[in-house]
Design a protein around this motif. Structure first.
Motif, PDB file in Angstrom:
ATOM      1  N   LYS A  13     104.062  16.854  53.942  1.00  0.00           N
ATOM      2  CA  LYS A  13     105.521  16.703  53.840  1.00  0.00           C
ATOM      3  C   LYS A  13     105.903  16.009  52.535  1.00  0.00           C
ATOM      4  CE  LYS A  13     109.551  14.935  56.239  1.00  0.00           C
ATOM      5  NZ  LYS A  13     110.077  14.175  57.346  1.00  0.00           N
ATOM      6  N   GLU A  14     105.175  14.959  52.177  1.00  0.00           N
ATOM      7  CA  GLU A  14     105.452  14.245  50.925  1.00  0.00           C
ATOM      8  C   GLU A  14     105.181  15.135  49.714  1.00  0.00           C
ATOM      9  OE1 GLU A  14     103.349  10.537  50.819  1.00  0.00           O
ATOM     10  OE2 GLU A  14     104.251   9.855  52.690  1.00  0.00           O
ATOM     11  N   ALA A  17     107.977  17.583  49.364  1.00  0.00           N
ATOM     12  CA  ALA A  17     109.175  16.898  48.869  1.00  0.00           C
ATOM     13  C   ALA A  17     109.077  16.672  47.360  1.00  0.00           C
ATOM     14  CB  ALA A  17     109.370  15.570  49.599  1.00  0.00           C
ATOM     15  N   GLY A  20     110.218  19.547  45.635  1.00  0.00           N
ATOM     16  CA  GLY A  20     111.608  19.911  45.909  1.00  0.00           C
ATOM     17  C   GLY A  20     111.748  20.931  47.026  1.00  0.00           C
ATOM     18  N   ILE A  21     110.745  21.023  47.893  1.00  0.00           N
ATOM     19  CA  ILE A  21     110.765  21.975  49.000  1.00  0.00           C
ATOM     20  C   ILE A  21     110.912  21.200  50.311  1.00  0.00           C
ATOM     21  CG2 ILE A  21     109.510  23.795  50.203  1.00  0.00           C
ATOM     22  CD1 ILE A  21     107.842  24.138  47.607  1.00  0.00           C
ATOM     23  N   PRO A  22     112.069  21.289  50.983  1.00  0.00           N
ATOM     24  CA  PRO A  22     112.204  20.611  52.275  1.00  0.00           C
ATOM     25  C   PRO A  22     111.232  21.225  53.294  1.00  0.00           C
ATOM     26  CG  PRO A  22     114.338  21.344  51.441  1.00  0.00           C
ATOM     27  CD  PRO A  22     113.284  21.960  50.575  1.00  0.00           C
ATOM     28  N   ALA A  23     110.467  20.391  53.971  1.00  0.00           N
ATOM     29  CA  ALA A  23     109.452  20.876  54.906  1.00  0.00           C
ATOM     30  C   ALA A  23     110.048  21.755  55.996  1.00  0.00           C
ATOM     31  CB  ALA A  23     108.708  19.696  55.528  1.00  0.00           C
ATOM     32  N   ASP A  24     111.260  21.457  56.432  1.00  0.00           N
ATOM     33  CA  ASP A  24     111.857  22.249  57.508  1.00  0.00           C
ATOM     34  C   ASP A  24     112.367  23.601  57.022  1.00  0.00           C
ATOM     35  OD1 ASP A  24     113.958  21.144  56.059  1.00  0.00           O
ATOM     36  OD2 ASP A  24     115.225  20.892  57.811  1.00  0.00           O
ATOM     37  N   GLN A  25     112.348  23.831  55.714  1.00  0.00           N
ATOM     38  CA  GLN A  25     112.798  25.107  55.164  1.00  0.00           C
ATOM     39  C   GLN A  25     111.659  25.887  54.510  1.00  0.00           C
ATOM     40  OE1 GLN A  25     116.114  24.384  52.566  1.00  0.00           O
ATOM     41  NE2 GLN A  25     117.190  23.181  54.096  1.00  0.00           N
ATOM     42  N   LEU A  26     110.430  25.428  54.691  1.00  0.00           N
ATOM     43  CA  LEU A  26     109.275  26.049  54.053  1.00  0.00           C
ATOM     44  C   LEU A  26     108.974  27.400  54.682  1.00  0.00           C
ATOM     45  CD1 LEU A  26     106.829  25.941  52.135  1.00  0.00           C
ATOM     46  CD2 LEU A  26     105.571  24.864  54.009  1.00  0.00           C
TER      47      LEU A  26
END
Length: 60
Positions: A13-14, A17, A20-26
């Motif tokens: 997740k880090e 981030a 610049g990629i939100p984990a919930d939108q991967l």
């Protein structure tokens, strides 16, 4: 869930981030190198084995 799994998820997740990629939108299909990593890193790999696979995959 094992401690190692939780630590791995948090590191992922880090790392996302920092890109610049939100984990919930991967969507792995939008990121071929991440998809290749997901396929190559085995869940039972040691930390050093996983690290080497990640380094080798990101170099290519």
């Amino acid at each position: 869930m094992k401690r190692e799994s939780i630590v791995g998820l948090l590191h992922g997740k880090e790392g996302l981030a920092s890109l610049g990629i939100p984990a919930d939108q991967l969507n792995l299909y939008d990121h071929p190198k991440l998809l290749k990593l997901e396929r190559n890193v085995k869940s039972n790999a040691s930390d050093s084995e996983a690290h080497q696979i990640i380094v080798d995959t990101l170099k290519s």
